[in-house]
Design a protein around this motif. Structure first.
Motif, PDB file in Angstrom:
ATOM      1  N   VAL A  18      29.879 -38.726   4.406  1.00 53.75           N
ATOM      2  CA  VAL A  18      29.342 -38.195   3.149  1.00 53.75           C
ATOM      3  C   VAL A  18      28.752 -36.804   3.371  1.00 53.75           C
ATOM      4  CG1 VAL A  18      27.713 -38.564   1.270  1.00 53.75           C
ATOM      5  CG2 VAL A  18      28.893 -40.514   2.285  1.00 53.75           C
ATOM      6  N   PRO A  22      31.437 -34.522   1.072  1.00 57.11           N
ATOM      7  CA  PRO A  22      30.895 -35.212  -0.099  1.00 57.11           C
ATOM      8  C   PRO A  22      31.851 -35.300  -1.296  1.00 57.11           C
ATOM      9  CG  PRO A  22      29.906 -33.042   0.136  1.00 57.11           C
ATOM     10  CD  PRO A  22      30.723 -33.291   1.374  1.00 57.11           C
ATOM     11  N   ASP A  23      32.892 -34.471  -1.308  1.00 56.89           N
ATOM     12  CA  ASP A  23      33.880 -34.561  -2.386  1.00 56.89           C
ATOM     13  C   ASP A  23      34.906 -35.662  -2.127  1.00 56.89           C
ATOM     14  OD1 ASP A  23      32.695 -32.448  -3.738  1.00 56.89           O
ATOM     15  OD2 ASP A  23      33.989 -30.948  -2.802  1.00 56.89           O
ATOM     16  N   ASP A  26      31.678 -41.231  -0.463  1.00 53.27           N
ATOM     17  CA  ASP A  26      30.358 -41.567  -0.970  1.00 53.27           C
ATOM     18  C   ASP A  26      29.972 -42.896  -0.323  1.00 53.27           C
ATOM     19  OD1 ASP A  26      27.991 -41.463  -2.398  1.00 53.27           O
ATOM     20  OD2 ASP A  26      28.915 -41.627  -4.371  1.00 53.27           O
ATOM     21  N   GLN A  27      28.812 -43.411  -0.678  1.00 54.18           N
ATOM     22  CA  GLN A  27      28.368 -44.705  -0.182  1.00 54.18           C
ATOM     23  C   GLN A  27      28.097 -45.629  -1.348  1.00 54.18           C
ATOM     24  OE1 GLN A  27      25.166 -42.941   2.348  1.00 54.18           O
ATOM     25  NE2 GLN A  27      25.845 -44.505   3.789  1.00 54.18           N
ATOM     26  N   ASP A  28      28.397 -46.913  -1.144  1.00 48.66           N
ATOM     27  CA  ASP A  28      28.090 -47.897  -2.185  1.00 48.66           C
ATOM     28  C   ASP A  28      26.614 -48.287  -2.105  1.00 48.66           C
ATOM     29  OD1 ASP A  28      27.816 -49.784  -0.106  1.00 48.66           O
ATOM     30  OD2 ASP A  28      29.732 -50.765  -0.524  1.00 48.66           O
ATOM     31  N   LEU A  36      36.307 -41.366  -2.507  1.00 48.50           N
ATOM     32  CA  LEU A  36      36.368 -40.785  -3.852  1.00 48.50           C
ATOM     33  C   LEU A  36      37.713 -40.124  -4.122  1.00 48.50           C
ATOM     34  CD1 LEU A  36      32.873 -39.045  -3.960  1.00 48.50           C
ATOM     35  CD2 LEU A  36      33.499 -41.290  -4.898  1.00 48.50           C
TER      36      LEU A  36
END
Length: 64
Positions: A18, A22-23, A26-28, A36
């Motif tokens: 992440v 970051p694009d 992500d994290q749950d 993503l």
């Protein structure tokens, strides 16, 4: 354009992916990786490759 896959069973939730991409990642709610964008290109693809190298659990695969 690369294809991204993750082995969620290996993920330890370190969030290095992440931070690096970051694009793409992500994290749950439990802190585990979520993809993503499974077909990033350009700078996002380069970032995903960096994230693969940073993942301490080696849970990320990048396919050409």
């Amino acid at each position: 354009m690369a294809g991204i896959s993750v082995d969620t069973g290996k993920c330890i939730g370190s969030a290095q992916c992440v931070l690096a991409a970051p694009d793409v990642f992500d994290q749950d709610d439990d802190g585990f990786v979520v993809v993503l964008d499974d077909s990033p290109s350009g700078a996002a693809e380069a970032a995903a490759r960096t994230a693969r190298g940073l993942c301490p659990a080696q849970a990320i695969s990048v396919h050409d």
